[in-house]
Motif scaffolding. Structure first.
Motif, PDB file in Angstrom:
ATOM      1  N   GLY A   1      45.538  39.006  19.703  1.00  0.00           N
ATOM      2  CA  GLY A   1      46.213  38.502  20.893  1.00  0.00           C
ATOM      3  C   GLY A   1      46.789  39.645  21.698  1.00  0.00           C
ATOM      4  N   ILE A   2      47.531  39.338  22.742  1.00  0.00           N
ATOM      5  CA  ILE A   2      48.038  40.408  23.607  1.00  0.00           C
ATOM      6  C   ILE A   2      49.511  40.718  23.360  1.00  0.00           C
ATOM      7  N   GLY A   3      50.091  40.106  22.332  1.00  0.00           N
ATOM      8  CA  GLY A   3      51.470  40.408  21.961  1.00  0.00           C
ATOM      9  C   GLY A   3      52.455  40.118  23.077  1.00  0.00           C
ATOM     10  N   GLU A   4      53.322  41.094  23.350  1.00  0.00           N
ATOM     11  CA  GLU A   4      54.361  40.882  24.371  1.00  0.00           C
ATOM     12  C   GLU A   4      53.902  41.291  25.761  1.00  0.00           C
ATOM     13  N   ALA A   5      52.657  41.753  25.842  1.00  0.00           N
ATOM     14  CA  ALA A   5      52.143  42.164  27.152  1.00  0.00           C
ATOM     15  C   ALA A   5      51.875  40.928  28.012  1.00  0.00           C
ATOM     16  N   SER A   6      51.523  41.157  29.260  1.00  0.00           N
ATOM     17  CA  SER A   6      51.282  40.016  30.143  1.00  0.00           C
ATOM     18  C   SER A   6      49.950  40.150  30.862  1.00  0.00           C
ATOM     19  N   VAL A   7      49.554  39.022  31.437  1.00  0.00           N
ATOM     20  CA  VAL A   7      48.273  38.921  32.133  1.00  0.00           C
ATOM     21  C   VAL A   7      48.558  38.472  33.553  1.00  0.00           C
ATOM     22  N   VAL A   8      47.804  39.016  34.498  1.00  0.00           N
ATOM     23  CA  VAL A   8      47.942  38.505  35.856  1.00  0.00           C
ATOM     24  C   VAL A   8      46.575  38.000  36.303  1.00  0.00           C
ATOM     25  N   ILE A   9      46.579  36.822  36.915  1.00  0.00           N
ATOM     26  CA  ILE A   9      45.325  36.229  37.401  1.00  0.00           C
ATOM     27  C   ILE A   9      45.394  36.200  38.922  1.00  0.00           C
ATOM     28  N   LEU A  10      44.408  36.848  39.561  1.00  0.00           N
ATOM     29  CA  LEU A  10      44.419  36.986  41.010  1.00  0.00           C
ATOM     30  C   LEU A  10      43.121  36.459  41.620  1.00  0.00           C
ATOM     31  N   GLY A  11      43.204  35.936  42.822  1.00  0.00           N
ATOM     32  CA  GLY A  11      42.013  35.457  43.534  1.00  0.00           C
ATOM     33  C   GLY A  11      41.461  36.564  44.407  1.00  0.00           C
ATOM     34  N   ARG A  12      40.132  36.689  44.427  1.00  0.00           N
ATOM     35  CA  ARG A  12      39.484  37.639  45.342  1.00  0.00           C
ATOM     36  C   ARG A  12      39.385  36.983  46.715  1.00  0.00           C
ATOM     37  N   ARG A  13      39.797  37.701  47.740  1.00  0.00           N
ATOM     38  CA  ARG A  13      39.782  37.118  49.080  1.00  0.00           C
ATOM     39  C   ARG A  13      39.173  38.080  50.085  1.00  0.00           C
ATOM     40  N   HIS A  14      38.000  38.627  49.715  1.00  0.00           N
ATOM     41  CA  HIS A  14      37.343  39.587  50.592  1.00  0.00           C
ATOM     42  C   HIS A  14      36.217  38.978  51.423  1.00  0.00           C
ATOM     43  N   ALA A  15      35.678  37.859  50.968  1.00  0.00           N
ATOM     44  CA  ALA A  15      34.534  37.272  51.676  1.00  0.00           C
ATOM     45  C   ALA A  15      34.971  36.734  53.035  1.00  0.00           C
ATOM     46  N   SER A  16      34.050  36.762  53.996  1.00  0.00           N
ATOM     47  CA  SER A  16      34.430  36.332  55.349  1.00  0.00           C
ATOM     48  C   SER A  16      34.343  34.819  55.506  1.00  0.00           C
ATOM     49  N   ASP A  17      33.517  34.150  54.691  1.00  0.00           N
ATOM     50  CA  ASP A  17      33.284  32.721  54.927  1.00  0.00           C
ATOM     51  C   ASP A  17      33.939  31.804  53.909  1.00  0.00           C
ATOM     52  N   TYR A  18      34.655  32.346  52.943  1.00  0.00           N
ATOM     53  CA  TYR A  18      35.396  31.485  52.017  1.00  0.00           C
ATOM     54  C   TYR A  18      36.565  32.272  51.425  1.00  0.00           C
ATOM     55  N   ASP A  19      37.442  31.551  50.781  1.00  0.00           N
ATOM     56  CA  ASP A  19      38.597  32.143  50.124  1.00  0.00           C
ATOM     57  C   ASP A  19      38.719  31.490  48.754  1.00  0.00           C
ATOM     58  N   THR A  20      38.998  32.251  47.726  1.00  0.00           N
ATOM     59  CA  THR A  20      39.272  31.630  46.432  1.00  0.00           C
ATOM     60  C   THR A  20      40.586  30.856  46.562  1.00  0.00           C
ATOM     61  N   GLU A  21      40.554  29.587  46.208  1.00  0.00           N
ATOM     62  CA  GLU A  21      41.707  28.730  46.482  1.00  0.00           C
ATOM     63  C   GLU A  21      42.908  29.121  45.610  1.00  0.00           C
ATOM     64  N   PRO A  22      44.107  29.295  46.211  1.00  0.00           N
ATOM     65  CA  PRO A  22      45.297  29.623  45.409  1.00  0.00           C
ATOM     66  C   PRO A  22      45.590  28.573  44.341  1.00  0.00           C
ATOM     67  N   GLU A  23      45.288  27.296  44.634  1.00  0.00           N
ATOM     68  CA  GLU A  23      45.590  26.246  43.647  1.00  0.00           C
ATOM     69  C   GLU A  23      44.669  26.364  42.427  1.00  0.00           C
ATOM     70  N   PHE A  24      43.479  26.923  42.611  1.00  0.00           N
ATOM     71  CA  PHE A  24      42.580  27.127  41.474  1.00  0.00           C
ATOM     72  C   PHE A  24      43.156  28.207  40.552  1.00  0.00           C
TER      73      PHE A  24
END
Lengths: 221, 224
Positions: free
Chosen positions: A36-59
């Motif tokens: 496991g990752i112990g006391e460390a943390s994980v960050v989950i981010l959306g890629r938002r570079h495409a011109s015709d769509y955006d990864t939804e923040p709610e996802f």
């Protein structure tokens, strides 16, 4: 007894009015943290570079909540909290595109200090979106002094396609990729009252991807 | 009691017949108004050792964008960004420089504060927006072009440059056009801040000024 019947009826209704979804997941991971990752943390981010769509923040929120709810030892930092803490370095214009770009970013002392404070071990980038594809049918509604109502039938399908890329923040290396696709057909018959039978395409994609990420990050899965 | 009920029924019937259709009709008219609101974070960076003045012209403080409907089904749009612009630039500049002073009058028009390194004057040159009904792409977009002037406390020009910013947000269930345009505008403002903060020391027209204050080292002249 009456309450039990009501619960059963509502559960059956909920199943009956949900459309079908087909989902597939592919993954390629290495250097899995077996303890496991112990006391460390994980960050989950959306890629938002495409011109015709955006990864939804709610996802992104959905994936984070799924992991956190099933293993509370995995600390998931909220996307907005992370973006605000490290502003302006993870905006669409400035976000690192490759793990080696992190090296240059961490030359800024305040960024390095903040990353250490947040104990980031893994950075997960999710790229993709859910789109409505085919749609057919027609539905008309009318309202008058005596009341209103709808009549007709509508159907449409949704396709979700998301890819998660896992970066090891300490080693500045990519350690895995997971992809999920989901397709579902939704219906909306209307005879006075419209009855939506919605296929939870995005939710299924979220659960599938989050389950794979959880298996990677958690020692209990 | 029955008399009261009858008059109440009449009242509600009249309401349904007249007011509801009127309200529905009126709701289809009038411009869509967006007062941009959002929170802007302080930049995470070592502040540049400069005492910078900032002057917001009234046009910038009250910046509004108007767009008239081009098709019969469309509505007019009014997007007010002024307050959000001031909030964002105040937060950004205070995190970027060791000291920021707000000027109450345009540089050069009143006795100047001579201990300032320079005075920044931002303005919005152009703003464009797109909503899914315009583009058939399921994102709301805002694009802005800023013009910056850096002048001495006495109002003498040091440099002038432009900078673009862009923000977009996807369509979402039960999200109104106004809420989505607001979110896209907030993203565009964040992008403007990110662009400014990460490129300020690289702006070509500012190099002599930055070198004279020891912010950037003078580049050696390449041999012919």
């Amino acid at each position: 007894m009456k309450g039990l019947w009501r619960t059963c009826a509502l559960t059956c209704l909920a199943f009956a009015v949900t459309g079908c979804v087909t989902s597939t997941v592919d993954e390629m991971v290495f250097n899995e943290p077996t303890e496991g990752i112990g006391e460390a943390s994980v960050v989950i981010l959306g890629r938002r570079h495409a011109s015709d769509y955006d990864t939804e923040p709610e996802f992104i929120r959905c994936v984070g909540n799924y992991i956190q709810a099933r293993d509370d030892s995995v600390t998931v930092i909220g996307e907005l909290e992370f973006l605000n803490s490290l502003y302006p370095w993870f905006e669409p214009r400035t976000a690192p595109l490759r793990p080696v770009d992190l090296e240059k970013l961490l030359e800024h002392k305040p960024v390095m200090d903040k990353a250490a404070e947040l104990k980031i071990e893994y950075m997960i980038w999710i790229d993709g979106n859910t789109v409505r594809t085919d749609a057919a049918g027609s539905l008309a509604c009318a309202i008058g002094p005596g009341g209103g109502g709808c009549f007709g039938f509508n159907t449409w399908s949704n396709d979700a396609n998301y890819e998660a890329t896992i970066w090891d923040f300490t080693d500045r290396a990519e350690v895995g990729r997971m992809n999920t696709t989901a397709t579902g057909q939704s219906y909306m018959p209307a005879l006075v009252v419209p009855i939506p039978i919605i296929a939870p395409v995005q939710g299924t994609a979220c659960d599938s991807l989050a389950e794979q990420l959880l298996a990677y990050l958690s020692s209990e899965y | 009691m029955s008399r009261w009920t009858t008059s109440t029924e009449r009242f509600f019937t009249a309401l349904r017949v007249s007011v509801i259709p009127l309200a529905l009709a009126l709701s289809a008219c009038g411009p869509a108004h967006v007062q941009v609101e959002g929170e802007f974070p302080t930049p995470l960076m070592e502040p540049l050792p400069l005492k910078l003045g900032v002057w917001y012209a009234d046009e910038f403080r009250n910046h509004e964008f108007h767009d008239e409907a081009k098709a019969p089904g469309d509505s007019d749009w009014v997007v007010t960004t002024g307050q959000a612009q001031v909030n964002m630039w105040d937060t950004l500049l205070q995190g970027m420089f060791t000291e920021v002073v707000h000027l109450e009058s345009e540089p050069g028009t009143a006795p100047s504060q001579i201990d300032l390194d320079g005075v920044l004057i931002p303005s919005v040159d152009e703003l464009q927006y797109a909503i899914p009904t315009h583009t058939s792409i399921k994102v709301y977009e805002i694009w802005m072009r800023y013009r910056f002037k850096l002048v001495s406390p006495a109002g003498e020009p040091i440099g002038e440059w432009t900078m673009a910013s862009y923000g977009k947000t996807p369509t979402a269930f039960l999200q109104s056009d106004e809420a989505a345009v607001n979110f896209a505008a907030v993203m565009a403002l964040r992008d403007a801040g990110a662009n400014f903060a990460t490129s300020f020391t690289d702006v070509p027209v500012l190099q002599p000024w930055l070198q004279s204050r020891g912010i950037v080292a003078a580049k050696p002249i390449a041999a012919p």
